[in-house]
Design a protein around this motif. Structure first.
Motif, short mmCIF file in Angstrom:
data_model
loop_
_atom_site.label_atom_id
_atom_site.label_comp_id
_atom_site.label_asym_id
_atom_site.label_seq_id
_atom_site.Cartn_x
_atom_site.Cartn_y
_atom_site.Cartn_z
N LYS A 10 2.18 1.67 -3.49
CA LYS A 10 1.12 2.20 -4.36
C LYS A 10 0.98 3.72 -4.17
CE LYS A 10 -2.81 0.10 -4.36
NZ LYS A 10 -4.01 -0.51 -3.76
N ASP A 11 1.05 4.16 -2.93
CA ASP A 11 0.96 5.60 -2.66
C ASP A 11 2.11 6.34 -3.32
OD1 ASP A 11 -1.34 5.24 -1.18
OD2 ASP A 11 -0.32 5.27 0.77
N GLU A 12 3.32 5.75 -3.26
CA GLU A 12 4.48 6.37 -3.89
C GLU A 12 4.30 6.44 -5.41
OE1 GLU A 12 7.11 7.85 -2.77
OE2 GLU A 12 6.80 7.49 -0.63
N THR B 186 1.46 6.60 -6.99
CA THR B 186 0.46 7.63 -7.25
C THR B 186 1.06 9.02 -7.19
OG1 THR B 186 -1.29 6.21 -6.36
CG2 THR B 186 -1.75 8.57 -6.48
N ASP B 187 1.89 9.26 -6.16
CA ASP B 187 2.49 10.59 -5.98
C ASP B 187 3.52 10.91 -7.06
OD1 ASP B 187 0.95 10.93 -3.72
OD2 ASP B 187 2.54 10.40 -2.31
N ASN C 128 0.83 -1.21 0.00
CA ASN C 128 0.00 0.00 0.00
C ASN C 128 0.86 1.26 0.00
OD1 ASN C 128 -2.49 -1.30 -0.09
ND2 ASN C 128 -2.62 -1.48 2.13
N ARG C 129 1.97 1.25 0.74
CA ARG C 129 2.86 2.40 0.74
C ARG C 129 3.49 2.60 -0.64
NH1 ARG C 129 4.03 1.11 6.53
NH2 ARG C 129 5.34 -0.59 5.80
#
Length: 222
Positions: free
Chosen positions: A43-45, A47-48, A40-41
């Motif tokens: 995936k966040d990276e 996205t950013d 999940n982390r």
């Protein structure tokens, strides 16, 4: 182990190095939870840094089994996320045995004391000038109905790294949707990006419980 410094994830991996190390005393359920958090982390990276989006398998199928730029489909049954960079210029593989050449980079998405890796480490690579290996790995894939299996043929970076000839299940999943071709044209070679949980990864990942990110190309043996 080398930190990754190539391909599209330069910026992603640069900001993705703070994780709790794996403690061998943890239960399997706790390690699985840590793996989910690591994915999940990441995936966040994504996205950013590159504007990644994530879609369902139903939406993927509705799009004729393709993904948009930086769009990843989640396969619920396996937990694998896939982005098709290039689908290929050939045909989806049918039943039988197929020999395939593959280049790849394998990157750890969490720390793991059992294998001595840290998040962002390049665990295995045979891609271009970044690797001491000058040849792609060859895999032999057997397809029977909905069943896919595979093994590495001859010298293999994966065998040298993980001491196993078995092709990870996560690597086989894209072959259901790619259109492989015999070619030297890099624009026509099938290419994917994958987020692979331990259960669909290498034998080392399965035993030590850690996820990996992959970029992989596939083309038929000439």
């Amino acid at each position: 182990m080398k930190k990754i410094h190539l391909l599209i994830l330069f910026a992603v991996c640069a900001g993705f190095f703070v994780f709790q190390s794996c403690d061998n005393s943890k239960t399997y359920a706790e390690m699985e939870e840590e793996e989910r958090d690591a994915i999940n982390r990441f995936k966040d990276e994504l996205t950013d840094s590159i504007g990644a989006t994530f879609i369902s398998e139903d939406q993927f199928l509705a799009q004729d089994s393709t993904t948009g730029a930086n769009e990843f489909v989640l396969f619920d049954e396996t937990g694998v996320y896939m982005n098709i960079v290039t689908r290929g210029d050939g045909e989806v593989l049918g039943e039988g045995t197929h020999n395939i050449l593959t280049r790849f980079v394998e990157i750890a998405l969490s720390n793991n004391d059992q294998v001595g890796c840290s998040v962002g480490d390049t665990l295995a690579i045979n891609w271009g000038v970044y690797s001491s290996y000058s040849q792609p790995d060859e895999i032999r894939v057997m397809i029977s109905g909905s069943s896919y299996s595979g093994s590495f043929v001859g010298n293999s970076v994966i065998y040298d790294t993980h001491n196993s000839v078995a092709v990870p299940s996560g690597w086989l999943l894209p072959l259901r949707y790619l259109k492989l071709v015999r070619t030297t044209d890099s624009e026509k070679i099938s290419r994917v990006r994958l987020i692979v949980p331990h259960s669909e990864g290498t034998s080392t990942a399965i035993s030590a419980v850690y996820p990996c990110y992959y970029e992989i190309t596939y083309d038929l043996v000439k």
